[in-house]
Design an enzyme around this catalytic site. Structure first.
Site, mmCIF file in Angstrom:
data_model
loop_
_atom_site.group_PDB
_atom_site.id
_atom_site.type_symbol
_atom_site.label_atom_id
_atom_site.label_comp_id
_atom_site.label_asym_id
_atom_site.label_seq_id
_atom_site.Cartn_x
_atom_site.Cartn_y
_atom_site.Cartn_z
ATOM 1 N N HIS A 198 0.854 -1.196 0.000
ATOM 2 C CA HIS A 198 0.000 0.000 0.000
ATOM 3 C C HIS A 198 0.891 1.247 0.000
ATOM 4 C CE1 HIS A 198 1.224 0.631 4.123
ATOM 5 N NE2 HIS A 198 1.030 -0.649 4.298
HETATM 6 O O1 LIG Z 1 5.508 -0.346 13.863
HETATM 7 P P1 LIG Z 1 4.155 -0.384 13.209
HETATM 8 O O2 LIG Z 1 3.008 -0.480 14.137
HETATM 9 O O3 LIG Z 1 3.968 0.661 12.161
HETATM 10 O O4 LIG Z 1 4.179 -1.786 12.429
HETATM 11 C C1 LIG Z 1 3.076 -2.072 11.608
HETATM 12 C C2 LIG Z 1 3.579 -2.480 10.263
HETATM 13 O O5 LIG Z 1 4.331 -1.406 9.754
HETATM 14 P P2 LIG Z 1 5.850 -1.629 9.346
HETATM 15 O O6 LIG Z 1 6.503 -2.317 10.514
HETATM 16 O O7 LIG Z 1 5.816 -2.520 8.124
HETATM 17 O O8 LIG Z 1 6.346 -0.255 9.099
HETATM 18 C C3 LIG Z 1 2.425 -2.750 9.351
HETATM 19 O O9 LIG Z 1 2.932 -3.105 8.053
HETATM 20 P P3 LIG Z 1 2.361 -2.265 6.779
HETATM 21 O O10 LIG Z 1 3.121 -2.789 5.591
HETATM 22 O O11 LIG Z 1 0.892 -2.582 6.713
HETATM 23 O O12 LIG Z 1 2.649 -0.826 7.067
HETATM 24 C C4 LIG Z 1 1.607 -3.887 9.895
HETATM 25 O O13 LIG Z 1 0.500 -4.109 9.030
HETATM 26 C C5 LIG Z 1 1.120 -3.531 11.295
HETATM 27 O O14 LIG Z 1 0.441 -4.639 11.812
HETATM 28 C C6 LIG Z 1 2.299 -3.219 12.193
HETATM 29 O O15 LIG Z 1 3.168 -4.327 12.198
HETATM 30 P P4 LIG Z 1 3.445 -5.103 13.567
HETATM 31 O O16 LIG Z 1 4.383 -6.194 13.151
HETATM 32 O O17 LIG Z 1 2.117 -5.573 14.029
HETATM 33 O O18 LIG Z 1 4.093 -4.104 14.489
#
Ligand SMILES: O=P(O)(O)O[C@H]1[C@H](OP(=O)(O)O)[C@@H](OP(=O)(O)O)[C@H](O)[C@@H](O)[C@H]1OP(=O)(O)O
Length: 462
Positions: free
Chosen positions: A84
């Site tokens: 996304h």
């Molecule tokens: O640290 P956050 O809460 O932002 O982590 C998100 C994930 O973001 P990312 O670590 O990839 O920057 C998010 O991935 P995304 O691709 O959808 O942005 C994920 O969907 C969300 O559940 C968080 O991941 P987590 O592993 O549950 O912390």
């Protein structure tokens, strides 16, 4: 007459100079708003930092992409698996960011100008209901990506295929992904100057959020506190402690208040202000490059152990998406030989945690030495760097060509040609790729890989 011609010539030269100066100054201005630490934001980084030429012209394409492997080749299918676009912080991080902001306002005695700027001019505008939703910049990320891909592959991403339902859209159920697909379709409509014929999309979490369906991943990684041990160890490492100490000194706040989570919240504030608003906010002045490299590594450790090579099940949970990809390519090969290709293009939108396991399963970005809390300094040259792999709108594009000598498969990551690991030639024969991945194609059974062993099942049923 000669005088007029001379004046005309002078005006032409002056206006040409004006255009050059404007483009230079706007490009310079844009580049000067880029934080010095913008290349270390990991999965919270902009797509533009991976392809800086887009900063000057967001619709610029790499001409070599659309050049077929050889004149006798014809593109017959494209599958794009896309993260996304730019999003708001998740609620978890908004809460942390709020806590850190009030700590600064109430406790900081520092005298830096950027600190006064935060305290006197910056307002906390993030609210918990934003929770990871797509922002307008994220819509633009997908609109522009759609327009660039349509420019690079016009025979596949075409009005006829779009209106002939030969372009299929599949998405994760998360709002940021559904909104991204709609923006991608808007981009195509703009590219072709057609009216808003909103296209349907299939919501399919078994494909785009396979990690939610894999019991073994949920049990052994998602719900297992020890699965991210290396991340926890790095949070109490000397490297992280030095960052905390430097931040505490700059802010003149007690070291005990500057926890790793608080430091990361400030780092995220810098990354979100930049990604969402393209603002080089005062939050970014809090960090030096050495601080940013430590925080980038902490995020890479999380992605490595939760989505990458750290635990086998991370990549095995993407078997369903892997088989789906090759089933589509095989179907196209069959259709093309015996009739019309029913699905010319497939656009699949998911998350960083959709792309990373699949890239790992296929052997991309596999460092010889695992990433651990203890080898940060040795891993400076690591290939597993999420800042370069999965920024917002990151995309895996597979293009199948029909050529005289057989089918060929081109792979692009973030609009850059990539060779498959172990196949050191661009645009290899499709059968060479299938042979290379034959173990996975004949194995990698999602149900078997994700099945909990009896022992695990007994525990989980207790
Ligand atoms: O640290 P956050 O809460 O932002 O982590 C998100 C994930 O973001 P990312 O670590 O990839 O920057 C998010 O991935 P995304 O691709 O959808 O942005 C994920 O969907 C969300 O559940 C968080 O991941 P987590 O592993 O549950 O912390």
């Amino acid at each position: 007459m000669r005088l007029t011609r001379g004046l005309l010539k002078r005006n032409l030269v002056l206006s040409a100079l004006g255009i050059i100066m404007f483009r230079f100054s706007s490009a310079y201005f844009q580049k000067s708003t880029i934080p010095a630490i913008a290349n270390y934001f990991g999965t919270k980084g902009r797509y533009e930092e991976v392809n800086p030429y887009l900063i000057d012209d967001i619709l610029s394409v790499n001409k070599s992409l659309s050049k077929p492997p050889s004149p006798d080749c014809r593109a017959i299918h494209l599958t794009a698996i896309i993260r996304h676009g730019t999003r708001y912080p998740t609620t978890k991080n908004i809460k942390r960011m709020k806590r850190f902001y009030s700590l600064i306002v109430n406790e900081s005695k520092g005298t830096y100008a950027w600190l006064r700027d935060i305290k006197n001019n910056w307002e906390m505008w993030y609210t918990e209901d934003m929770d990871g939703k797509l922002v307008e910049k994220g819509r633009d990320d997908h609109r522009h990506l759609a327009m660039r891909l349509a420019t690079s592959f016009p025979t596949l991403i075409s009005v006829d295929n779009f209106q002939g339902n030969r372009i299929k859209f599949i998405t994760s159920s998360k709002h940021r992904c559904v909104d991204s697909v709609e923006a991608f379709q808007e981009g195509l409509q703009r590219r072709w100057h057609i009216q808003d014929t909103r296209y349907s999309q299939e919501i399919n979490d078994s494909l785009m959020r396979f990690f939610d369906k894999c019991k073994k991943f949920i049990e052994n990684v998602d719900n297992n506190k020890t699965a991210l041990l290396e991340v926890d160890l790095f949070k109490s490492s000397d490297e992280m402690k030095n960052v905390q100490r430097r931040i505490a000194e700059r802010l003149q706040i007690s070291l005990s208040d500057i926890t790793p989570d608080m430091v990361e919240a400030a780092f995220f504030l810098c990354s979100y202000e930049f990604a969402i608003k393209t603002v080089n906010s005062p939050w970014c002045n809090m960090f030096e490059k050495t601080d940013a490299q430590v925080l980038e590594y902490k995020n890479d450790l999380k992605q490595y152990w939760k989505r990458g090579y750290g635990h086998d099940i991370n990549r095995k949970s993407s078997c369903s998406l892997f088989h789906d990809l090759f089933r589509r390519l095989d179907q196209t090969a069959y259709d093309y030989r015996f009739g019309q290709v029913a699905e010319a293009v497939t656009v699949q939108v998911g998350h960083a945690e959709t792309l990373l396991p699949l890239l790992s399963l296929m052997g991309f970005f596999h460092d010889e030495t695992p990433l651990t809390a203890a080898n940060f300094h040795a891993q400076h040259g690591r290939t597993f760097r999420t800042s370069q792999i999965v920024p917002y709108a990151a995309n895996l594009v597979f293009v199948l060509y029909d050529c005289n000598k057989g089918l060929r498969l081109r792979f692009l990551l973030n609009e850059k040609p990539m060779t498959f690991p172990g196949i050191n030639q661009p645009d290899p024969l499709y059968r060479t790729v299938r042979d290379h991945y034959s173990d996975l194609l004949h194995g990698c059974d999602f149900e078997k890989e994700c099945e909990l062993r009896k022992a695990n099942r007994r525990n989980s049923e207790l």
